[in-house]
Scaffold this motif. Structure first.
Motif, mmCIF file in Angstrom:
data_model
loop_
_atom_site.group_PDB
_atom_site.id
_atom_site.type_symbol
_atom_site.label_atom_id
_atom_site.label_comp_id
_atom_site.label_asym_id
_atom_site.label_seq_id
_atom_site.Cartn_x
_atom_site.Cartn_y
_atom_site.Cartn_z
ATOM 1 N N TYR A 272 30.959 -8.546 -21.523
ATOM 2 C CA TYR A 272 30.949 -7.476 -20.582
ATOM 3 C C TYR A 272 29.528 -7.152 -20.233
ATOM 4 O O TYR A 272 29.134 -6.637 -19.030
ATOM 5 C CB TYR A 272 32.021 -6.322 -20.962
ATOM 6 C CG TYR A 272 32.091 -5.611 -20.033
ATOM 7 C CD1 TYR A 272 32.707 -5.375 -18.739
ATOM 8 C CD2 TYR A 272 31.123 -4.264 -20.222
ATOM 9 C CE1 TYR A 272 32.722 -4.396 -17.717
ATOM 10 C CE2 TYR A 272 31.311 -3.044 -19.187
ATOM 11 C CZ TYR A 272 32.079 -2.997 -17.982
ATOM 12 O OH TYR A 272 32.155 -2.079 -17.145
ATOM 13 N N ASN A 273 28.952 -6.800 -21.149
ATOM 14 C CA ASN A 273 27.615 -6.149 -21.321
ATOM 15 C C ASN A 273 26.519 -7.089 -20.468
ATOM 16 O O ASN A 273 25.510 -6.667 -19.953
ATOM 17 C CB ASN A 273 27.047 -5.827 -22.700
ATOM 18 C CG ASN A 273 27.898 -4.380 -23.204
ATOM 19 O OD1 ASN A 273 28.088 -3.629 -22.446
ATOM 20 N ND2 ASN A 273 27.696 -4.272 -24.437
ATOM 21 N N LYS A 274 27.015 -8.439 -20.580
ATOM 22 C CA LYS A 274 25.919 -9.338 -19.856
ATOM 23 C C LYS A 274 26.123 -9.139 -18.344
ATOM 24 O O LYS A 274 25.164 -9.119 -17.506
ATOM 25 C CB LYS A 274 26.533 -10.846 -20.112
ATOM 26 C CG LYS A 274 25.654 -11.307 -21.518
ATOM 27 C CD LYS A 274 26.373 -12.820 -21.716
ATOM 28 C CE LYS A 274 25.459 -13.229 -23.153
ATOM 29 N NZ LYS A 274 26.017 -14.524 -23.378
ATOM 30 N N GLU A 275 27.335 -8.913 -18.085
ATOM 31 C CA GLU A 275 27.820 -8.684 -16.660
ATOM 32 C C GLU A 275 27.256 -7.379 -15.928
ATOM 33 O O GLU A 275 26.986 -7.295 -14.677
ATOM 34 C CB GLU A 275 29.438 -9.007 -16.401
ATOM 35 C CG GLU A 275 29.797 -10.501 -16.729
ATOM 36 C CD GLU A 275 29.233 -11.372 -15.747
ATOM 37 O OE1 GLU A 275 28.980 -11.303 -14.635
ATOM 38 O OE2 GLU A 275 29.161 -12.547 -16.243
ATOM 39 N N ASP A 276 27.398 -6.354 -16.736
ATOM 40 C CA ASP A 276 27.009 -5.160 -16.349
ATOM 41 C C ASP A 276 25.774 -4.723 -17.073
ATOM 42 O O ASP A 276 25.735 -3.637 -17.481
ATOM 43 C CB ASP A 276 28.238 -4.162 -16.819
ATOM 44 C CG ASP A 276 27.880 -2.792 -16.090
ATOM 45 O OD1 ASP A 276 27.603 -2.549 -15.024
ATOM 46 O OD2 ASP A 276 28.486 -1.663 -16.806
ATOM 47 N N ALA A 277 24.713 -5.495 -17.087
ATOM 48 C CA ALA A 277 23.571 -5.321 -17.926
ATOM 49 C C ALA A 277 22.777 -4.115 -17.153
ATOM 50 O O ALA A 277 22.634 -3.964 -16.120
ATOM 51 C CB ALA A 277 22.779 -6.481 -17.824
ATOM 52 N N GLY A 278 22.248 -3.490 -18.000
ATOM 53 C CA GLY A 278 21.357 -2.187 -17.733
ATOM 54 C C GLY A 278 20.935 -1.527 -18.714
ATOM 55 O O GLY A 278 20.929 -1.741 -19.863
ATOM 56 N N ILE A 279 20.236 -0.400 -18.459
ATOM 57 C CA ILE A 279 19.806 0.562 -19.334
ATOM 58 C C ILE A 279 20.271 2.011 -18.985
ATOM 59 O O ILE A 279 20.379 2.387 -17.976
ATOM 60 C CB ILE A 279 18.050 0.400 -19.665
ATOM 61 C CG1 ILE A 279 17.586 0.947 -18.254
ATOM 62 C CG2 ILE A 279 17.729 -0.680 -20.167
ATOM 63 C CD1 ILE A 279 16.117 0.915 -18.100
#
Length: 417
Positions: free
Chosen positions: A237-244
């Protein structure tokens, strides 16, 4: 018997609600006087309280969940009436509830952001309020800035992702890996451009083994297929919703990735440093701007099956034992003159029975009194900066049917002379 008219008990009236063209966009604040209800005082304690702590009033604000002190007299929080939620400000001096949002939609919820224990005293003129519609999950987030001085309310366009704490009336927001700075005074929005080498580092995706190392799974959890599959889902999920997420203090940015990596980027020197405690590091210097010096004058000594509360002298040495027993919670006033604490005590003559008592202690005189009306204050005690008021939350549950309960929140405010 105690004259029960010596204390006040204020029962809040509910926020006014209005419909504007069938929607719930917040509008200007509206002030309303609270009604004064019947008095409820601590039994047989009036003289002791007056002598020891000079408590002026204990006020109960019903259906109001306090969030933070805005100044020495005002508290911002949420008021919930008939399942309808609104943001409001309670003025302790004027006995006024100021409506910030005029909402009458049960599906609308609000959150308050931009204000923290560190930044709330740093002369910020704004807070952020997010409006969220539970029926429109993906398109319902709307951000507003609320001016604490003139109570003006402005919608902020373009905030789609994370929004930081407010510092010097500026707000950092992120959309994926893009970073923007809003000036809440001028309304300007500027993008903060990071060098390519910095972007490459913060965008680097760790392996799954590195990811669960960062999570800190135990050997038993690593051997549990159900746990591993759950974290594989988070990882993908973090790959799809990547960011900071980002915050700014002076000319330094804290950058937190979705994979538990934290960095501090210096905008002046253009250098990036990995720092697991980035947020605490970058905001540590701001503590000097608040009137909180040192670690207070209280120290808890943990012993087997028991604890001791010590008062320290100017050299940081223990010199006075305040109490001992099973200490649950404690909170020292910001000027180090008062202490509130809860502890478990045995009930005399009853084997294996105990109860929780909450005390207020005057650290100058060493005297203390029991708040008999309140037991364990486990949600937190929050002093204003002048230490002449504190509030704490109380939850009251009532059965509404055979299978359900309704929980109401009460904010209790103690005012000292």
């Amino acid at each position: 018997m105690v004259n029960k008219n010596n204390f006040k008990k204020k029962i809040s009236i509910f926020l006014a609600t209005s419909i504007i063209f069938g929607c719930t966009i917040p509008c200007s604040a509206e002030a309303m006087k609270n009604e004064k209800g019947k008095i409820h005082v601590l039994e047989n304690q009036q003289k002791e309280i007056d002598d020891v702590l000079i408590i002026r009033a204990i006020d109960k604000i019903e259906k109001f969940a306090a969030y933070a002190w805005l100044n020495n007299d005002e508290i911002i929080g949420k008021n919930r009436n008939n399942q309808v939620e609104n943001i409001c400000i309670y003025n302790c001096k004027k006995n006024e509830m100021i409506s910030v949002t005029n909402n009458n939609d049960k599906n609308i919820e609000f959150s308050i952001s931009g204000l923290s224990d560190i930044t709330k005293q740093l002369n910020n003129d704004f807070i952020m309020i997010e409006e969220y519609n539970r029926l429109k999950r993906k398109t319902s987030r709307t951000w507003y800035s609320f001016n604490l001085k003139d109570h003006s309310f402005n919608k902020i366009e373009g905030i789609m992702g994370y929004a930081s704490l407010i510092n010097n009336n500026k707000l950092i927001t992120t959309e994926g890996y893009k970073i923007y700075e809003y000036n809440l005074v001028t309304g300007e929005k500027n993008q903060i451009i990071l060098p390519d080498e910095v972007n490459k580092k913060i965008k680097k995706v760790p392996s799954f083994n590195e990811y669960i190392d960062a999570v800190g799974l135990s050997p038993e959890e690593r051997g549990d297929e159900h746990v591993i599959n759950k974290y594989k889902g988070f990882y993908e999920y973090n790959k799809e919703d990547a960011g900071i997420n980002a915050n700014k203090n002076r000319n330094k940015l804290t950058l937190s990735t979705h994979y538990f990596k934290s960095y501090v980027y210096d905008l002046d020197t253009k250098t990036l440093v990995e720092d697991d405690n980035a947020f605490q590091t970058i905001y540590a210097s701001e503590l000097d701007a608040i009137n909180i010096k040192g670690n207070g004058v209280i120290e808890i000594e943990e012993t087997e099956g028991n604890s001791k509360i010590w008062q320290l002298n100017s050299n940081g040495e223990r010199y006075k034992l305040i109490d001992e027993g099973n200490i649950l919670h404690y909170e020292e006033s910001l000027d180090h003159s008062k202490l509130v604490y809860s502890m478990i005590e045995d009930i005399e003559g009853q084997k294996f029975a105990n109860e929780v008592k909450t005390y207020i202690c005057d650290l100058n005189s060493g005297k203390k009194t029991v708040l008999q009306e309140f037991k364990d204050i486990d949600i937190g005690i929050f002093w204003n900066q002048s230490s002449n008021r504190l509030y704490f939350l109380e939850s009251v549950s009532n059965r509404t049917s055979r299978t359900s309960f309704e929980t109401k929140c009460i904010t209790n405010i103690i005012t000292f002379n």
